[in-house]
Write an enzyme that holds these catalytic residues in place. Sequence first.
Site, PDB file in Angstrom:
ATOM      1  N   ILE A  60      34.440  28.693  37.736  1.00  0.00           N
ATOM      2  CA  ILE A  60      34.648  30.096  38.084  1.00  0.00           C
ATOM      3  C   ILE A  60      35.275  30.852  36.919  1.00  0.00           C
ATOM      4  O   ILE A  60      36.045  30.279  36.142  1.00  0.00           O
ATOM      5  CB  ILE A  60      35.527  30.201  39.366  1.00  0.00           C
ATOM      6  CG1 ILE A  60      35.436  31.589  40.002  1.00  0.00           C
ATOM      7  CG2 ILE A  60      36.964  29.783  39.098  1.00  0.00           C
ATOM      8  CD1 ILE A  60      35.984  31.618  41.430  1.00  0.00           C
ATOM      9  N   CYS A  61      34.893  32.113  36.773  1.00  0.00           N
ATOM     10  CA  CYS A  61      35.519  33.022  35.811  1.00  0.00           C
ATOM     11  C   CYS A  61      35.719  34.355  36.535  1.00  0.00           C
ATOM     12  O   CYS A  61      35.837  34.366  37.765  1.00  0.00           O
ATOM     13  CB  CYS A  61      34.688  33.166  34.531  1.00  0.00           C
ATOM     14  SG  CYS A  61      33.094  33.991  34.745  1.00  0.00           S
ATOM     15  N   ARG A  62      35.744  35.454  35.831  1.00  0.00           N
ATOM     16  CA  ARG A  62      35.972  36.738  36.494  1.00  0.00           C
ATOM     17  C   ARG A  62      34.765  37.168  37.321  1.00  0.00           C
ATOM     18  O   ARG A  62      34.890  37.549  38.474  1.00  0.00           O
ATOM     19  CB  ARG A  62      36.314  37.814  35.467  1.00  0.00           C
ATOM     20  CG  ARG A  62      36.621  39.174  36.073  1.00  0.00           C
ATOM     21  CD  ARG A  62      37.132  40.154  35.014  1.00  0.00           C
ATOM     22  NE  ARG A  62      37.548  41.388  35.629  1.00  0.00           N
ATOM     23  CZ  ARG A  62      36.773  42.460  35.741  1.00  0.00           C
ATOM     24  NH1 ARG A  62      35.536  42.436  35.291  1.00  0.00           N
ATOM     25  NH2 ARG A  62      37.225  43.559  36.317  1.00  0.00           N
ATOM     26  N   GLY A  64      31.246  35.576  36.639  1.00  0.00           N
ATOM     27  CA  GLY A  64      30.190  34.566  36.656  1.00  0.00           C
ATOM     28  C   GLY A  64      29.494  34.298  35.337  1.00  0.00           C
ATOM     29  O   GLY A  64      28.737  33.346  35.231  1.00  0.00           O
ATOM     30  N   MET A  88      35.803  35.241  40.340  1.00  0.00           N
ATOM     31  CA  MET A  88      37.046  35.555  41.039  1.00  0.00           C
ATOM     32  C   MET A  88      36.973  36.908  41.755  1.00  0.00           C
ATOM     33  O   MET A  88      37.678  37.122  42.731  1.00  0.00           O
ATOM     34  CB  MET A  88      38.234  35.525  40.073  1.00  0.00           C
ATOM     35  CG  MET A  88      38.668  34.135  39.674  1.00  0.00           C
ATOM     36  SD  MET A  88      39.183  33.062  41.067  1.00  0.00           S
ATOM     37  CE  MET A  88      40.637  33.917  41.674  1.00  0.00           C
TER      38      MET A  88
END
Length: 109
Positions: A60-62, A64, A88
């Site tokens: 996961i990141c901010r 995708g 996120m």
Amino acid sequence: MPTVEVADLKDDDFLLDVREDDEWEAGHAAAALHIPMSEFVARYGELTEAAPQDGRVNVICRSGGRSAQVTMYLAQQGIDAANVAGGMQAWEAAGRPVVTDAGAPGAIV
């Protein structure tokens, strides 16, 4: 590329957060392992020690994008990995808890 929706993640699924330190400090999923994408190759051993041997690594990141790159790298290494769709931002929108290291409510930046 394998993708998973936030709604399909269970509380005990392994989550790898690849956002940078300032993003992590503002707020993250409580049980996630944090290895920033910019440090990922150098710190890869931390993932292999922490990840379940028989389970999937959900990245996961901010939003995708970065997590998609790390997911592709992990797949090339033979690791069962999936990109968390929407990152996120989707996690927070789904009502999943976002916390700081101190356990206080966090925010996505």
